[in-house]
Scaffold this active site. Structure first.
Site, PDB file in Angstrom:
ATOM      1  N   ASN A 347       0.843  -1.201   0.000  1.00 39.62           N
ATOM      2  CA  ASN A 347       0.000   0.000   0.000  1.00 39.62           C
ATOM      3  C   ASN A 347       0.877   1.250   0.000  1.00 39.62           C
ATOM      4  O   ASN A 347       0.770   2.115   0.881  1.00 39.62           O
ATOM      5  CB  ASN A 347      -0.944  -0.013   1.205  1.00 39.62           C
ATOM      6  CG  ASN A 347      -2.216   0.774   0.951  1.00 39.62           C
ATOM      7  OD1 ASN A 347      -2.341   1.449  -0.066  1.00 39.62           O
ATOM      8  ND2 ASN A 347      -3.140   0.716   1.888  1.00 39.62           N
ATOM      9  N   HIS A 378      -8.425   3.547   8.606  1.00 42.81           N
ATOM     10  CA  HIS A 378      -8.885   2.253   8.109  1.00 42.81           C
ATOM     11  C   HIS A 378     -10.327   1.958   8.488  1.00 42.81           C
ATOM     12  O   HIS A 378     -11.039   1.306   7.718  1.00 42.81           O
ATOM     13  CB  HIS A 378      -7.970   1.127   8.617  1.00 42.81           C
ATOM     14  CG  HIS A 378      -6.786   0.875   7.740  1.00 42.81           C
ATOM     15  ND1 HIS A 378      -5.586   1.526   7.907  1.00 42.81           N
ATOM     16  CD2 HIS A 378      -6.620   0.070   6.659  1.00 42.81           C
ATOM     17  CE1 HIS A 378      -4.732   1.116   6.990  1.00 42.81           C
ATOM     18  NE2 HIS A 378      -5.327   0.226   6.213  1.00 42.81           N
TER      19      HIS A 378
END
Length: 508
Positions: A347, A378
């Site tokens: 990521n 998140h």
């Protein structure tokens, strides 16, 4: 029941592909997502060939990119896609009304709060455990773009040039974007469903047809002159990435049910399986969860490349690089010999965002602050916070080991090989141990897993972090600056070139 079906339809968007969902036995929202990404891939080729910047104005390219993006979002998420416009509109108003001095703080607060509100509502009001293509996924990428843009405007319009790092100088924005440019950046069809995040300057340069203009420095004039002569074709790279993404999808669909993560907390498994077998199974079960991320991010990268976005200059052999906004390096992930190397290649654009928005700017405890921001971004599942709190401890321990132990293994290639093998195994176990709560989501199952391991890595990492001394970050930076000032200008230039060429070697 009718209300439940209505809610499901609203969450998954269009039901046009319901027959495909039934045939493939996959959730409708995931089918919609994959089909929309394939349509985005075809649209990207059309966008590059027929709306090329040499014969199309930036205004038209912005409008088309935005309209297509919103259409795909509506198809996938129904009316929940309006949240993308609301979040973007609120923060644009903040940018206009608050001024450049404090806009970055307010935009971070509002964008992250709005995202968190949507995530909490989705998890605790609608469907706890719904872990598929939900509308907050694109909002996570939009939040990154909003906050990155706000900080880059602040850097370009409120801070002095000498206060900026070299990276901040490249990305600094010197004028406020128009409303169309802003929505095009946040909601374009190439990245609205799965990203990746890119800098505003990179995106605008792509739309206007000069992708390297703000990155070409003195050392890059050779690549700049080559670019001016011919525009490289991304076709080969797109084919490679699409093939890689669907291979990863095939692997995931083939093996994901063979090694279910939930078996790591099964009572019979814990009671009857030897510990070494539990370690091996943990590695295999977490290994088989990664291909779905490889599929999504590699396909998203291919879509951007197909549109002509992502060109990053040329290699030494003259080959074009299409990794400007790539989100992962699969081999570097699987062969990582340190926690840092794994995170640096996983990521990637989110890691860049966290570094630019938090780590580089936080005066105290930047590592802890960065992990906490990552957990908040998140989502609302408790497992995310357990993962990132564990990550703080393991990162500090890994840094301590690297600074104190690694120098003893650099005296010969054989010693270095032994060190690499040991640290590869330790890194893979540490990663798997850390991210189990991220997959399990809930507190109870996550604590049960850690209890079955007697919290061994938590305890061991705390002891290592306490026992092995590491200089604070601000002292390390001061030593580096002092060392740089003591060097001759030519030597500094040579070392900078060497560090760019051997980045991977230095981080392992």
């Amino acid at each position: 029941m009718a209300a439940e079906d209505s809610r499901s339809t609203a969450c998954t968007g269009s039901s046009l592909l319901q027959p495909v969902s039934e045939i493939t036995n996959l959730p409708l929202d995931q089918v919609n997502f994959v089909v929309c990404q394939l349509c985005a891939l075809l649209s990207a080729f059309w966008f590059r060939l027929f709306l090329h910047p040499s014969r199309t104005s930036p205004f038209i390219r912005h409008v088309v990119a935005t309209v297509l993006g919103l259409y795909f979002a509506l198809f996938c998420f129904g009316w929940y896609a309006l949240h993308f416009l609301v979040q973007s509109g609120l923060t644009y108003g903040i940018m206009i009304l608050t001024g450049v001095e404090h806009m970055h703080k307010y935009c971070l607060l509002v964008a992250l709060s709005y995202l968190s509100l949507c995530q909490i509502t989705r998890v605790y009001v609608f469907d706890y455990g719904m872990y598929s293509a939900d509308f907050t996924g694109p909002m996570m990428v939009i939040t990154q773009k909003i906050t990155s843009l706000a900080f880059e405007i602040h850097d370009g319009m409120a801070r002095k040039e000498e206060q900026l790092t070299p990276g901040q100088k490249i990305l600094a924005i010197r004028r406020m974007p128009s409303l169309l440019e802003y929505f095009s950046y946040n909601c374009n069809f190439m990245g609205i469903l799965a990203g990746p995040t890119s800098s505003y300057n990179d995106y605008i340069a792509f739309i206007e047809g000069d992708p390297r203009r703000h990155r070409d420095q003195e050392a890059n004039r050779k690549s700049s002159s080559k670019l001016s002569q011919s525009e490289p074709s991304p076709n080969t790279e797109v084919v490679r990435k699409v093939a890689t993404s669907f291979f990863c999808l095939l692997v995931f669909l083939s093996v994901c049910k063979v090694f279910p993560v939930e078996r790591n907390i099964d009572d019979d498994f814990i009671a009857n399986m030897p510990f070494y077998a539990q370690v091996v199974y943990l590695y295999l079960s977490m290994l088989t969860t990664r291909p779905k991320y490889y599929f999504v991010w590699t396909l998203a990268d291919a879509i951007n490349n197909a549109a002509g976005f992502g060109f990053n200059g040329y290699d030494e052999d003259g080959s074009p690089r299409w990794d400007l906004i790539s989100n992962l390096r699969i081999l570097n992930i699987e062969l990582a010999t340190s926690f840092k190397v794994f995170l640096d290649n996983w990521n990637i654009q989110t890691a860049h965002w966290l570094k630019r928005v938090c780590y580089e700017r936080c005066p105290y405890h930047p590592t802890a602050a960065t992990f906490i921001l990552s957990a908040m971004w998140h989502g609302a599942y408790p497992g995310y916070y357990l993962t990132f709190l564990t990550g703080i401890v393991i990162t500090l321990a890994a840094r301590a080991v690297r600074h104190n132990v690694r120098p003893y293994f650099l005296q010969s290639p054989a010693h270095k090989l032994v060190y690499d093998v040991i640290t590869w195994m330790a890194t893979q176990i540490a990663i798997c141990y850390t991210v189990v709560p991220f997959v399990l989501l809930s507190v109870g199952p996550s604590i049960k897993f850690y209890r079955s391991w007697y919290f061994s890595l938590h305890i061991g990492c705390v002891l290592l972090a306490v026992a092995l001394p590491v200089k604070p970050r601000h002292l390390r930076l001061k030593d580096q600056q002092k060392k740089t000032l003591d060097q001759e200008p030519g030597q500094r230039h040579q070392e900078a070139s060497d560090s760019n060429c051997s980045q991977k070697e230095k981080t392992t």
